[in-house]
Design a protein around this motif. Structure first.
Motif, PDB file in Angstrom:
ATOM      1  N   GLY A 216      37.933  34.876  36.282  1.00  0.00           N
ATOM      2  CA  GLY A 216      38.616  34.320  37.343  1.00  0.00           C
ATOM      3  C   GLY A 216      37.912  34.595  38.808  1.00  0.00           C
ATOM      4  O   GLY A 216      37.109  34.460  38.887  1.00  0.00           O
ATOM      5  N   ARG A 217      38.723  35.482  39.676  1.00  0.00           N
ATOM      6  CA  ARG A 217      38.409  35.807  40.932  1.00  0.00           C
ATOM      7  C   ARG A 217      37.469  36.894  40.913  1.00  0.00           C
ATOM      8  O   ARG A 217      36.970  37.246  41.866  1.00  0.00           O
ATOM      9  CB  ARG A 217      39.556  36.037  41.763  1.00  0.00           C
ATOM     10  CG  ARG A 217      40.339  34.654  42.185  1.00  0.00           C
ATOM     11  CD  ARG A 217      41.286  35.006  43.207  1.00  0.00           C
ATOM     12  NE  ARG A 217      42.243  36.088  42.614  1.00  0.00           N
ATOM     13  CZ  ARG A 217      42.485  37.316  42.997  1.00  0.00           C
ATOM     14  NH1 ARG A 217      41.600  37.685  44.084  1.00  0.00           N
ATOM     15  NH2 ARG A 217      43.292  38.299  42.513  1.00  0.00           N
ATOM     16  N   PHE A 218      37.283  37.404  39.721  1.00  0.00           N
ATOM     17  CA  PHE A 218      36.446  38.931  39.746  1.00  0.00           C
ATOM     18  C   PHE A 218      35.118  38.537  39.083  1.00  0.00           C
ATOM     19  O   PHE A 218      34.994  37.892  37.772  1.00  0.00           O
ATOM     20  CB  PHE A 218      37.236  39.860  38.863  1.00  0.00           C
ATOM     21  CG  PHE A 218      38.565  40.281  39.466  1.00  0.00           C
ATOM     22  CD1 PHE A 218      39.805  39.471  39.263  1.00  0.00           C
ATOM     23  CD2 PHE A 218      38.487  41.344  40.409  1.00  0.00           C
ATOM     24  CE1 PHE A 218      40.819  39.783  40.114  1.00  0.00           C
ATOM     25  CE2 PHE A 218      39.814  41.656  41.083  1.00  0.00           C
ATOM     26  CZ  PHE A 218      40.934  40.906  40.777  1.00  0.00           C
ATOM     27  N   THR A 219      34.161  39.182  39.529  1.00  0.00           N
ATOM     28  CA  THR A 219      32.809  39.017  38.855  1.00  0.00           C
ATOM     29  C   THR A 219      32.130  40.505  38.848  1.00  0.00           C
ATOM     30  O   THR A 219      32.166  40.995  39.842  1.00  0.00           O
ATOM     31  CB  THR A 219      32.023  38.024  39.621  1.00  0.00           C
ATOM     32  OG1 THR A 219      32.488  36.799  39.775  1.00  0.00           O
ATOM     33  CG2 THR A 219      30.385  38.058  38.942  1.00  0.00           C
TER      34      THR A 219
ATOM     35  N   LEU B 284      31.195  45.067  41.549  1.00  0.00           N
ATOM     36  CA  LEU B 284      32.542  44.326  41.365  1.00  0.00           C
ATOM     37  C   LEU B 284      32.948  43.403  42.574  1.00  0.00           C
ATOM     38  O   LEU B 284      32.805  43.844  43.634  1.00  0.00           O
ATOM     39  CB  LEU B 284      33.709  45.155  41.144  1.00  0.00           C
ATOM     40  CG  LEU B 284      34.806  44.410  41.113  1.00  0.00           C
ATOM     41  CD1 LEU B 284      35.023  43.716  39.560  1.00  0.00           C
ATOM     42  CD2 LEU B 284      36.091  45.524  40.912  1.00  0.00           C
ATOM     43  N   LEU B 285      32.614  41.976  42.359  1.00  0.00           N
ATOM     44  CA  LEU B 285      33.037  41.080  43.386  1.00  0.00           C
ATOM     45  C   LEU B 285      34.453  40.556  43.247  1.00  0.00           C
ATOM     46  O   LEU B 285      34.789  40.078  42.137  1.00  0.00           O
ATOM     47  CB  LEU B 285      31.880  39.938  43.398  1.00  0.00           C
ATOM     48  CG  LEU B 285      32.125  38.907  44.573  1.00  0.00           C
ATOM     49  CD1 LEU B 285      31.453  39.328  45.931  1.00  0.00           C
ATOM     50  CD2 LEU B 285      31.236  37.592  44.029  1.00  0.00           C
ATOM     51  N   ILE B 286      35.393  40.493  44.493  1.00  0.00           N
ATOM     52  CA  ILE B 286      36.527  39.812  44.313  1.00  0.00           C
ATOM     53  C   ILE B 286      36.657  38.913  45.265  1.00  0.00           C
ATOM     54  O   ILE B 286      36.072  39.091  46.488  1.00  0.00           O
ATOM     55  CB  ILE B 286      37.576  41.014  44.791  1.00  0.00           C
ATOM     56  CG1 ILE B 286      37.573  42.279  43.645  1.00  0.00           C
ATOM     57  CG2 ILE B 286      38.850  40.314  44.520  1.00  0.00           C
ATOM     58  CD1 ILE B 286      38.432  43.341  44.052  1.00  0.00           C
ATOM     59  N   ARG B 287      36.746  37.546  44.760  1.00  0.00           N
ATOM     60  CA  ARG B 287      36.885  36.410  45.544  1.00  0.00           C
ATOM     61  C   ARG B 287      38.320  36.108  46.097  1.00  0.00           C
ATOM     62  O   ARG B 287      39.115  36.357  45.290  1.00  0.00           O
ATOM     63  CB  ARG B 287      36.053  35.217  45.099  1.00  0.00           C
ATOM     64  CG  ARG B 287      34.641  35.439  44.966  1.00  0.00           C
ATOM     65  CD  ARG B 287      34.081  34.016  44.199  1.00  0.00           C
ATOM     66  NE  ARG B 287      34.660  34.023  42.703  1.00  0.00           N
ATOM     67  CZ  ARG B 287      33.949  34.675  41.868  1.00  0.00           C
ATOM     68  NH1 ARG B 287      32.972  35.464  42.116  1.00  0.00           N
ATOM     69  NH2 ARG B 287      34.650  34.514  40.563  1.00  0.00           N
ATOM     70  N   ASP B 288      38.631  35.598  47.230  1.00  0.00           N
ATOM     71  CA  ASP B 288      39.809  35.004  47.355  1.00  0.00           C
ATOM     72  C   ASP B 288      40.850  36.184  47.492  1.00  0.00           C
ATOM     73  O   ASP B 288      41.702  36.089  46.780  1.00  0.00           O
ATOM     74  CB  ASP B 288      40.085  33.878  46.582  1.00  0.00           C
ATOM     75  CG  ASP B 288      41.767  33.008  47.093  1.00  0.00           C
ATOM     76  OD1 ASP B 288      42.235  32.435  46.465  1.00  0.00           O
ATOM     77  OD2 ASP B 288      41.872  33.321  48.282  1.00  0.00           O
ATOM     78  N   SER B 289      40.375  37.340  48.180  1.00  0.00           N
ATOM     79  CA  SER B 289      41.434  38.476  47.913  1.00  0.00           C
ATOM     80  C   SER B 289      42.895  38.110  48.155  1.00  0.00           C
ATOM     81  O   SER B 289      43.361  37.475  49.027  1.00  0.00           O
ATOM     82  CB  SER B 289      40.956  39.479  48.747  1.00  0.00           C
ATOM     83  OG  SER B 289      39.601  40.018  48.618  1.00  0.00           O
ATOM     84  N   LYS B 290      43.742  38.634  47.095  1.00  0.00           N
ATOM     85  CA  LYS B 290      45.447  38.572  47.458  1.00  0.00           C
ATOM     86  C   LYS B 290      45.694  40.028  47.754  1.00  0.00           C
ATOM     87  O   LYS B 290      45.162  41.051  47.546  1.00  0.00           O
ATOM     88  CB  LYS B 290      45.699  38.228  45.889  1.00  0.00           C
ATOM     89  CG  LYS B 290      45.089  37.108  45.367  1.00  0.00           C
ATOM     90  CD  LYS B 290      45.460  35.808  45.941  1.00  0.00           C
ATOM     91  CE  LYS B 290      44.707  34.716  45.131  1.00  0.00           C
ATOM     92  NZ  LYS B 290      44.998  33.355  46.018  1.00  0.00           N
TER      93      LYS B 290
END
Lengths: 109, 115
Positions: free
Chosen positions: A58-61, A73-79
């Protein structure tokens, strides 16, 4: 070099931002790596495993660079709900896991 | 119901007292671990057990002892508590049959304060 090193942060980011954490490790023989998430005063929970060059969920790579001995660790579109401490974990030989001290992430509205 | 449970969840005790922290699991895992976590430090391994007859010291076993009463139960004892044992204690389990690497499943933790 410490067994596992992480920038403690905190990383303060707005909702929707992309944020990346790095973790360096000293054991070049390690084959698998983990990112755990820990909410304040709660138990760590597995977020992702990394066995080869990387993993995406998902949003995590998560990415692994064996030559430089670091994982990211990459987090996209942070919530807002991503606010937590992220622990880098490296197996050490057959018997134990070594936990980093964690990187704290704060996502603000 | 939680797969890994710890009792008590919170404990305040005095220097010199003997206390026991208990851990139970329903995951059927052979491997169990006790960690402590202090602010600004990573989780540190106290003791681990790969089966009922196997007990091993971790990095910081001094002042602690353990008992593996059954596959599902692993207890941590502080024989004579001291203030620097104030910490958050976690029990964890893992299943080595899951292949490369071992996911660890943690209990909710026990907050211990030694006065």
């Amino acid at each position: 070099r410490k067994e596992v090193e992480q920038d403690p942060g905190p990383f303060n980011v707005p909702e929707g931002a992309t944020v990346a954490f790095n973790c360096t490790y000293s054991n070049s023989a390690s084959q698998s790596f983990f990112w755990y998430r820990q909410d304040c005063r709660k138990e760590p929970k597995l977020l992702m495993s990394v066995y080869s060059s990387g993993n995406e969920d998902g949003r995590f790579t998560a990415q692994l660079n064996r030559a430089s001995q670091y994982i990211s660790l990459l987090i996209r579109d942070s919530k807002l709900s991503d606010s937590a401490t992220y622990l880098c974990v490296v197996p050490w030989g057959f018997q134990k896991l070594v936990f980093g001290t964690g990187t704290r992430l704060l996502v603000s509205p | 119901d939680a797969d890994v449970t710890q009792t008590p969840r919170n404990r305040i005790t005095k220097t010199g007292k003997r206390i026991m922290l208990e851990c139970s699991q329903t995951k059927g895992h052979d491997r169990m671990y006790w960690y402590r976590q202090d602010p600004g430090l990573g989780l540190q391994l106290i003791y681990y057990s790969f089966d009922v007859k196997d007990i091993n010291k971790g990095e910081i076993s001094d002042g602690y002892s353990v008992s593996r009463q059954a596959q599902a139960k692993f207890s941590l004892s502080l024989e004579s508590a001291i203030p620097n044992q104030t910490a958050l204690y976690f029990c964890a389990t893992s299943d080595p049959n899951k292949g490369a690497g071992e996911t660890q499943y943690f209990g909710p933790g026990t907050r211990l304060l030694v006065l």
